[in-house]
Design an enzyme around this catalytic site. Structure first.
Site, PDB file in Angstrom:
ATOM      1  N   SER A 239     -14.646   4.026   6.729  1.00  0.00           N
ATOM      2  CA  SER A 239     -13.848   4.324   5.544  1.00  0.00           C
ATOM      3  C   SER A 239     -12.568   5.036   5.986  1.00  0.00           C
ATOM      4  CB  SER A 239     -14.633   5.233   4.602  1.00  0.00           C
ATOM      5  OG  SER A 239     -14.687   6.535   5.160  1.00  0.00           O
ATOM      6  N   LYS A 240     -11.719   5.274   5.016  1.00  0.00           N
ATOM      7  CA  LYS A 240     -10.453   5.947   5.308  1.00  0.00           C
ATOM      8  C   LYS A 240     -10.692   7.277   6.015  1.00  0.00           C
ATOM      9  CE  LYS A 240      -6.363   5.088   2.648  1.00  0.00           C
ATOM     10  NZ  LYS A 240      -5.654   5.283   1.409  1.00  0.00           N
ATOM     11  N   ARG A 241     -11.695   7.978   5.539  1.00  0.00           N
ATOM     12  CA  ARG A 241     -11.967   9.303   6.094  1.00  0.00           C
ATOM     13  C   ARG A 241     -12.364   9.231   7.575  1.00  0.00           C
ATOM     14  NH1 ARG A 241     -16.525  11.996   3.887  1.00  0.00           N
ATOM     15  NH2 ARG A 241     -16.207  10.568   2.156  1.00  0.00           N
TER      16      ARG A 241
END
Ligand code: GLU
Length: 467
Positions: A239-241
């Site tokens: 994910s982006k994180r």
């Protein structure tokens, strides 16, 4: 000749998953003396933007991945797609379907109620009657409705799809005439001469449909390599994180192109237990057949480690050039060799390195209170005064050792330990108690600046201690 491609949809920035398949395609083309071409899949006018295309091209430029020939934009190829759609209609391999939205919805509901796979039922496949009025038809391709479609995948092996389980006569042109995704991808790959398609395995389910298009148009089917996804340490899709972010954000964070490419090549591909690969080695050793069959795991520590490795091994002139991107102008600094040699050993990112350089070359405007408390005890000011006087009386001050000699003579003359000069001097020079060797700092900033910083510290601490 091997021709590979990268075919991003410009719906956003280039993320590292996309960059990894681009890199694999690039390496494979270069290894074979072939071509690596870029195709911008910008047919979805609502979701595409020119900025996104620009961002993708900028990322390629930063990374030094050069595509061959002109960039192909799908949005400029409507005539070509129309021509092939017409050809399929003329040859009876595609047909117009006049089913209305309501009819389609009704069919779907019925199939769902019967727990059947929802699919088009082929009702216009052999239609010869009068078309209903007021319905703009879509164009559907005649797909094989039984038998198997085989994908000989270079990564996953032979994958057989049962036509009746996955296919129907899918739409190749919408009612407004615009062609659909799988149709244009297959047409373009064929016309652009792409014979090795390396892409994410999220596209595997599209492949049988694209094969249907290739076969209908009599095009040769390329070799496919579907690359497993990148996962985070918890085994979930990145994910982006976790880092599934804009490639250019890696630049901002201070990663070097080499480190990022080296990091990506190892996500899903390996050559023994080798971790460090120059671009030449990647090109020489990469083979898509060695891509792992299972997902790879994104690991930030590994990226940091590689980045530190590349920073350490980058020649200083080049490093100085790279640092200009982070606001640090060292290219014509006469002591950049000394400075960078000292700092690059430990820097994890260019950004970190830039901050460390700034901390050295900028005159401190304040001092860390704790450091002051610790360093300015006893006769610290007297020590600095002595040191300043000795510096002022010394002419030849160039190298770290020259400054070290002056420090040494203070230590000997005043009969003090090195810490007694080191700590206050460090605060004077850097405003805090950490940082590289003081002799290095002084050699870099020079005699004048060193004296200025020492004098500033004396003034400020004399004032403080006298109140
Ligand atoms: N445009 C597609 C994407 O960005 C890739 C198409 C392909 O590689 O076949 O996901």
């Amino acid at each position: 000749m091997v021709v590979t491609r990268f075919a991003p949809s410009p719906t956003g920035y280039l993320h590292i998953g996309g960059l990894r398949t681009a890199l694999f395609s690039y390496l494979w083309a270069r290894k074979n003396g072939g071509k690596f071409v870029l195709r911008i899949e910008d047919t979805d006018k609502a979701r595409n933007s020119e900025e996104a295309t620009e961002a993708i091209l900028k990322a390629f430029e930063w990374l030094g991945l050069e595509a061959d020939g002109e960039i192909t934009y799908q949005s400029k190829r409507d005539d070509i797609y129309a021509k092939y759609i017409k050809q399929l209609l003329d040859e009876g391999k595609a047909y117009k379907c006049y089913m209305s939205k309501e009819e389609l919805a009704e069919l779907r509901e019925k199939q769902m109620a019967n727990k059947e796979r929802t699919k088009y039922d082929g009702r216009y496949r052999d239609f010869t009657g009068t078309p209903p009025e007021g319905v703009e038809p879509v164009i559907r391709i005649k797909a094989p409705l039984s038998g198997e479609i085989v994908v000989e995948d270079g990564v996953k092996g032979r994958i057989s799809f049962q036509a009746e389980d996955i296919l129907d006569d899918f739409v190749i042109a919408r009612a407004d005439g615009s062609p659909t995704y799988n149709f244009v991808v297959a047409v373009d790959d064929a016309l652009m001469g792409i014979n090795e398609v390396i892409r994410g395995d999220d596209h595997l389910s599209n492949t049988p449909k694209q094969i249907v298009v290739y076969e209908a148009l009599g095009f040769e089917i390329p070799n496919f390599y579907h690359v497993p996804m990148i996962h985070n340490s918890a085994g979930k899709k990145l994910s982006k994180r976790d880092g599934a972010t804009d490639v250019m954000a890696y630049k901002e964070m201070g990663y070097t192109p080499q480190a990022l490419l080296n990091f990506l090549v190892r996500l899903g591909w390996s050559h023994g237990d080798q971790e460090i690969f120059s671009m030449e080695e990647m090109i020489a050793l990469f083979n898509p057949k060695d891509i792992n069959k299972s997902a790879s795991i994104y690991n930030t520590e590994k990226l940091d480690w590689l980045n530190a490795h590349y920073i350490k091994n980058t020649p200083n002139a080049e490093l100085a050039e790279m640092l200009t991107e982070y606001g640090v102008m060292l290219t014509s600094h006469d002591k950049k060799e000394i400075l960078l040699d000292a700092l690059k050993e430990r820097a994890k990112t260019l950004k970190e390195l830039a901050t460390q350089v700034e901390e050295i070359v900028t005159t401190p405007t304040s001092y860390d209170a704790k450091a002051v408390k610790k360093a300015f005890k006893g006769n610290a000011i007297e020590v600095l005064n002595t040191f300043g006087a000795k510096l002022s009386a010394t002419d030849e001050l160039h190298l770290p050792v020259d400054y070290h000699t002056v420090m040494e003579s203070v230590v000997n003359e005043m009969e003090i330990g090195f810490g007694k000069i080191g700590q206050p001097l460090r605060v004077a020079l850097l405003g805090k108690l950490s940082g590289p060797g003081l002799d290095i700092v002084m050699a870099v900033i020079g005699k004048e600046e060193t004296m200025l910083r020492v004098a500033n510290a004396i003034t400020s601490q004399s004032v403080t201690s006298s109140v």
